[in-house]
Design a protein around this motif. Structure first.
Motif, short mmCIF file in Angstrom:
data_model
loop_
_atom_site.label_atom_id
_atom_site.label_comp_id
_atom_site.label_asym_id
_atom_site.label_seq_id
_atom_site.Cartn_x
_atom_site.Cartn_y
_atom_site.Cartn_z
N SER A 3 -11.50 19.42 -17.70
CA SER A 3 -11.16 20.84 -17.78
C SER A 3 -10.89 21.26 -19.21
N ALA A 7 -12.98 24.03 -21.17
CA ALA A 7 -12.36 25.23 -21.75
C ALA A 7 -12.79 25.41 -23.19
N SER A 11 -14.97 28.55 -24.54
CA SER A 11 -14.46 29.36 -25.65
C SER A 11 -15.48 29.45 -26.77
N ASP A 36 -8.06 33.95 -24.31
CA ASP A 36 -6.99 32.96 -24.42
C ASP A 36 -5.88 33.23 -23.41
N HIS A 38 -6.14 34.81 -20.54
CA HIS A 38 -6.64 34.47 -19.21
C HIS A 38 -6.56 32.96 -18.97
N GLN A 39 -6.98 32.17 -19.96
CA GLN A 39 -6.92 30.72 -19.82
C GLN A 39 -5.48 30.23 -19.75
N GLU A 73 -2.71 22.58 -22.40
CA GLU A 73 -3.69 23.66 -22.43
C GLU A 73 -3.00 25.01 -22.58
N ARG A 77 -3.27 27.68 -25.76
CA ARG A 77 -3.69 29.07 -25.58
C ARG A 77 -2.62 30.05 -26.06
N ARG A 162 -13.07 36.48 -13.68
CA ARG A 162 -11.76 35.95 -14.08
C ARG A 162 -10.76 36.08 -12.94
N GLU A 258 -13.90 25.81 -12.60
CA GLU A 258 -14.76 25.51 -13.75
C GLU A 258 -16.08 26.28 -13.65
N GLU A 261 -15.50 29.95 -14.39
CA GLU A 261 -15.29 30.19 -15.82
C GLU A 261 -16.62 30.14 -16.58
#
Length: 272
Positions: A3, A7, A11, A36, A38-39, A73, A77, A162, A258, A261
């Motif tokens: 993951s 990510a 990005s 960022d 959102h993540q 993570e 972010r 999202r 995943e 995204e």
């Protein structure tokens, strides 16, 4: 692909599209900040699900590691959210930093308690769930404030994908909670939607996404794969009181997120 690596690659994809298709300045900065954030929301939400899995799977260390990965993570972010477009977003960013620090500290203490004595008291876990909901609400407030102050609105299809990721994460957290040893006792008050309602909403929105006229061949293929995985766990989600399969739901929900995204990044690239 992990993951974390996914990510990073997503990005990079969005950053490339922003550089190619967006005007320089605040619009590009805002788009990156919104991604960022959102993540961050996904990772913060996942820490709670990871904790429920850690509790429900009797201290399985893989979930302790997953908690750490999700925390890392989220921290990465949050650190990336440096340049806010206005005073309102700056104030909310500072508030988020404090709330996140408090939440992370409480989560790490609960993990330590589980490792040490094999169980936790119910009230601290209920409090942690309430803190997580407050974080989600604050993240959403900041997300909207960044769009308002920057004048940069997330494109509709990107936002749709999202929100679908966040809904899948919410469902996974709820299922992990119900599968934990003390079940719904962990709820900790507040308004929690019935899981059946969330599952129905996810299925309807996924079907609508698959019918979107703007879908590229790649997006269609990705959504088809997501749909296959969703159908595999949908019955278990709707019948969560029978034959609980938290490991399976956790694994497939991560994969579905995943995929969503990837779709989100592809929509963002095409709409820039």
């Amino acid at each position: 692909m992990s993951s974390r690596l996914l990510a990073i690659s997503l990005s990079a994809l969005l950053a490339t599209s922003l550089a190619l298709f967006s005007p320089p300045g605040h619009a590009t900065d805002a788009a990156r900040s919104l991604l960022d954030l959102h993540q961050l929301r996904l990772a913060a939400q996942k820490t709670l699900g990871d904790f429920y899995m850690y509790n429900g799977m009797e201290g399985d260390q893989r979930y302790a590691r997953m908690i750490g990965q999700s925390l890392n993570e989220a921290n990465a972010r949050l650190e990336a959210l440096s340049d806010m477009p206005g005073e309102g977003s700056k104030a909310l960013r500072a508030q988020l930093t404090q709330q996140w620090s408090d939440y992370q500290g409480d989560l790490e203490r609960l993990v330590g308690t589980l490792k040490k004595q094999g169980y936790t008291d119910l009230q601290p876990v209920a409090d942690l769930a309430a803190e997580n909901r407050q974080l989600m609400a604050l993240c959403l407030e900041l997300y909207n404030k960044i769009q308002q102050e920057s004048g940069q609105q997330v494109a509709a299809l990107t936002q749709q994908s999202r929100e679908q990721s966040l809904l899948m994460q919410e469902i996974a957290v709820d299922y992990a909670l119900r599968s934990a040893s003390v079940g719904a006792t962990f709820m900790g008050g507040g308004e929690v939607r019935p899981i059946e309602e969330m599952v129905t909403q996810f299925a309807e929105q996924l079907a609508a996404m698959e019918q979107t006229a703007q879908n590229s061949t790649q997006i269609k293929q990705t959504l088809s794969g997501i749909s296959t995985k969703w159908r595999y766990i949908e019955r278990s989600l709707m019948n969560y009181n029978e034959n609980s399969v938290p490991f399976l739901v956790n694994k497939y929900s991560d994969s579905i997120i995943e995929g969503l995204e990837r779709v989100s990044a592809e929509y963002a690239a095409s709409q820039s």
